[in-house]
Write a protein that holds these residues in place. Structure first.
Motif, PDB file in Angstrom:
ATOM      1  N   UNK A   2       0.877  -1.279   0.085  1.00 35.75           N
ATOM      2  CA  UNK A   2       0.175   0.023   0.038  1.00 35.75           C
ATOM      3  C   UNK A   2       0.951   1.275   0.052  1.00 35.75           C
ATOM      4  N   UNK A  46      -3.532   7.563   1.702  1.00 40.12           N
ATOM      5  CA  UNK A  46      -4.475   7.977   0.823  1.00 40.12           C
ATOM      6  C   UNK A  46      -4.778   9.578   1.107  1.00 40.12           C
ATOM      7  N   UNK A  81       3.872   1.761  -1.160  1.00 39.13           N
ATOM      8  CA  UNK A  81       4.425   1.951  -2.635  1.00 39.13           C
ATOM      9  C   UNK A  81       3.534   2.279  -3.450  1.00 39.13           C
ATOM     10  N   UNK A  82       2.191   1.726  -3.555  1.00 45.44           N
ATOM     11  CA  UNK A  82       0.958   2.427  -4.274  1.00 45.44           C
ATOM     12  C   UNK A  82       0.241   3.473  -4.222  1.00 45.44           C
ATOM     13  N   UNK A  83       0.688   4.093  -3.014  1.00 46.63           N
ATOM     14  CA  UNK A  83       0.377   5.512  -2.753  1.00 46.63           C
ATOM     15  C   UNK A  83       1.455   6.400  -2.535  1.00 46.63           C
ATOM     16  N   UNK A  84       2.738   6.104  -3.036  1.00 50.65           N
ATOM     17  CA  UNK A  84       3.598   7.388  -3.007  1.00 50.65           C
ATOM     18  C   UNK A  84       4.324   7.663  -1.562  1.00 50.65           C
ATOM     19  N   UNK A 128      -1.711  11.799   0.545  1.00 50.35           N
ATOM     20  CA  UNK A 128      -1.454  11.920  -0.945  1.00 50.35           C
ATOM     21  C   UNK A 128      -2.646  13.036  -1.299  1.00 50.35           C
TER      22      UNK A 128
END
Lengths: 280, 280
Positions: free
Chosen positions: B145, B272, B147-150, B275
Motif C-alpha cells: 500500500x 491516501x 508503494x502504491x500511494x507514494x 497523498x
C-alpha cells in the motif's frame, strides 16, 4: 437461563456444531445445513443481538462464565430464554467440530428470509454493490470496514460468495449479522439491469476501477447526496457491463509502476472518502 | 544465460530452496539462512531488478520459458549472467521445498547491509514508522500500500517482525525489495528517542490512533510538508511513549459502536489522505 452439561461428543444435542467446516455451507449444497455460526465472545454477542434466531450456544466452562458475566450486564434487552447453553470440554468440542476450537465459545442460528433490495435501500444514503467477489475474507473485511465507516448496506450482484459463510462472519467481526444486505437478481450479463432500481431511488452510481482514465475518487463523490459504490473482483474488477450501467468511473490515485490495491483496501478508502465528502 | 537441468531432489545445487518454510528465517535464528525468497513471476522479476544479489532461480520448464520470454523483453538493463537457472519437475521442487510450490518459479538472494535511517530519510517527504507490528501479513500489506500511494520509506521501531521474511515478500508483491526501509535503534522504552532524528529532519510526526479524543486525520495532515505516520500493532496500538514523542494524535472517523479498522487498512487510508492533502 440454564446450562446443560454435555458428557461426550456423541450427544446429538451437539449436532449443530458437528463437522463445522461443512455445516455452514449453503443449505442448497450437499451436506450444507445453512446454519449461521458465530465464534468467540464478540461475535457470539453480536449474533445474540441480531435478527437471526439463535439455536444453541456451546462453550468451555470458563468461556461461558466470562461471556455471560459481561454480556448480561451490558445487554439486558436480549432474551436468552429458550436458548440451550451447552457446557463441554475442549476435547469434546474438538471431536465434534473436527478441529481444535481454541476460542471455546460458539453459537448457531437459523438463516432468515433475506431483506428485499427496496427495504435495504430505504433510508440508506451510502451503499456498496459487489460483483463477482468470491473471496470470503474480502467479503468479511468489506462488512467490517463498511460498518466502521458508516456505509448503510451491501448489495450483491452476480457471482459473489455467500455472506453468511462462517469465515465471513468471523472476518467481519459479526458485522454481517448487523449491516443490512440483499441480492440483486440476474445472471452475469443481466444483473446490471437491476442497478436501475438504485438510480430510480436517487443513488449516484460510482464504479471503482484502477483505470488511469477514470476520475479521482474525491471528484466522483463530491457533493453527492446518495451514493452507490460498485466494487468488482480482485483481478478482473468490474465487468464492462456493470461499469456502463453506472454514472461515473472513479479511481484511487496510484504511484506509477505499482499494483492496484487489494479489493477490500480500495473499498475502505472509498468508504473513507465518502464519509469525508459528507463532512466538508 | 544457461539453464541447468536438475535430475532429482538430492542435488546440492538446490540447497537454497530446501525446507523453504525455514530457510528464510533470520540468519541469527537456529537453522535460519537469512535468504531473501521470491515466489512467482511478478515478485521474481522485482527481485532481479532490486538491490539484492540474486543467488539462483529455480522453476518448472514452462514457468521458466514464459517468465524469461516476457522478462527479458521488458528489462534489458538487468544482467542475468552468472545467475544459475535450475529447471526442475514439480515433484522435485515439492520434495526440496517441503510442500507443493504450485507457482513453479522461485528465486533466492542474499541480504544486503541495511540502509541507515539518515539515508532513507534523504529526499523523503512521507514515511511510515511501525511499532510492535509482528504480523508478517500486515507488514507485507503495508509495503504494498505504501508503494502504491507514494510513501517514500518505512522505518521500523521496536518489536516488529523481519521485513525480509518470505511471507512479507509475497504479500508485499515484492515492494519490500524496492521501497527503502531502515530500523530505528533502541528497546521497547527507548527507541522512541530516535524519532528525534525525524523531527530534526523536518518531519511532522503523526500518531495514528482510534482514540476518539484525537483530531481527524485530514486536519492532522493538512498543509504539512514532510510527514511521518506512526502506526502501532493490531490491538494494543502505539505505546504511550511513542505517541508522546509525536506532534499530533490523529484518528480515522468511525461510526459509533464499531471496531477499529485493521492495521494495514488504517495505514492505507492514512496514505491516501496524505497523498490527497498534497494534491489540494
Amino acid at each position: 437461563m440454564e446450562r446443560i452439561l454435555i458428557s461426550g461428543p456423541a450427544d446429538p444435542r451437539l449436532d449443530d456444531f458437528r463437522d463445522l467446516n461443512h455445516s455452514d455451507s449453503r443449505p442448497d449444497l450437499p451436506g450444507g445445513k445453512g446454519l449461521v455460526v458465530a465464534e468467540g465472545p464478540l461475535v457470539v454477542g453480536r449474533l445474540l443481538e441480531s435478527r437471526f434466531p439463535v439455536r444453541a450456544i456451546v462453550g468451555f466452562k470458563n468461556k461461558l462464565d466470562s461471556f455471560f458475566a459481561s454480556f448480561q450486564a451490558e445487554n439486558s434487552g436480549v432474551d436468552l430464554s429458550g436458548i440451550p447453553i451447552y457446557e463441554v470440554t475442549r476435547e469434546t468440542l474438538a471431536t465434534v467440530a473436527g478441529f481444535d476450537m481454541h476460542r471455546g465459545l460458539l453459537a448457531t442460528a437459523d438463516r432468515v428470509v433475506e431483506d428485499s433490495v427496496a427495504s435495504v435501500l430505504e433510508g440508506a444514503r451510502t451503499v456498496v454493490v459487489l460483483e463477482g467477489v468470491g473471496d470470503h475474507e474480502n467479503i468479511g473485511s468489506m462488512f467490517r470496514n463498511a460498518a466502521g465507516m458508516g456505509v448503510d448496506a451491501i448489495l450483491f450482484g452476480n457471482g459473489c460468495a455467500d455472506p453468511l459463510y462462517r469465515r465471513v462472519v468471523r472476518v467481519s467481526m459479526g458485522h454481517v449479522l448487523r449491516l443490512p444486505f440483499a441480492h440483486l437478481e440476474g445472471s452475469y450479463t443481466t444483473w446490471q439491469r437491476s442497478l436501475e432500481e438504485l438510480s430510480q431511488a436517487g443513488f449516484h452510481l460510482v464504479s471503482l476501477t484502477p483505470d488511469p482514465a477514470a476520475v479521482h475518487l474525491e471528484d466522483a463523490l463530491k457533493g453527492r447526496d446518495k451514493v452507490a459504490l460498485l466494487v468488482g473482483a480482485e483481478g478482473p474488477g468490474l465487468t464492462e457491463h456493470a461499469m456502463r450501467a453506472t454514472d461515473v468511473r472513479a479511481r484511487i490515485p496510484m504511484a506509477p509502476g505499482t499494483d492496484s490495491l487489494n479489493l477490500a483496501t480500495s473499498a475502505a478508502i472509498a468508504f473513507y472518502e465518502r464519509d469525508r465528502s459528507q463532512r466538508t
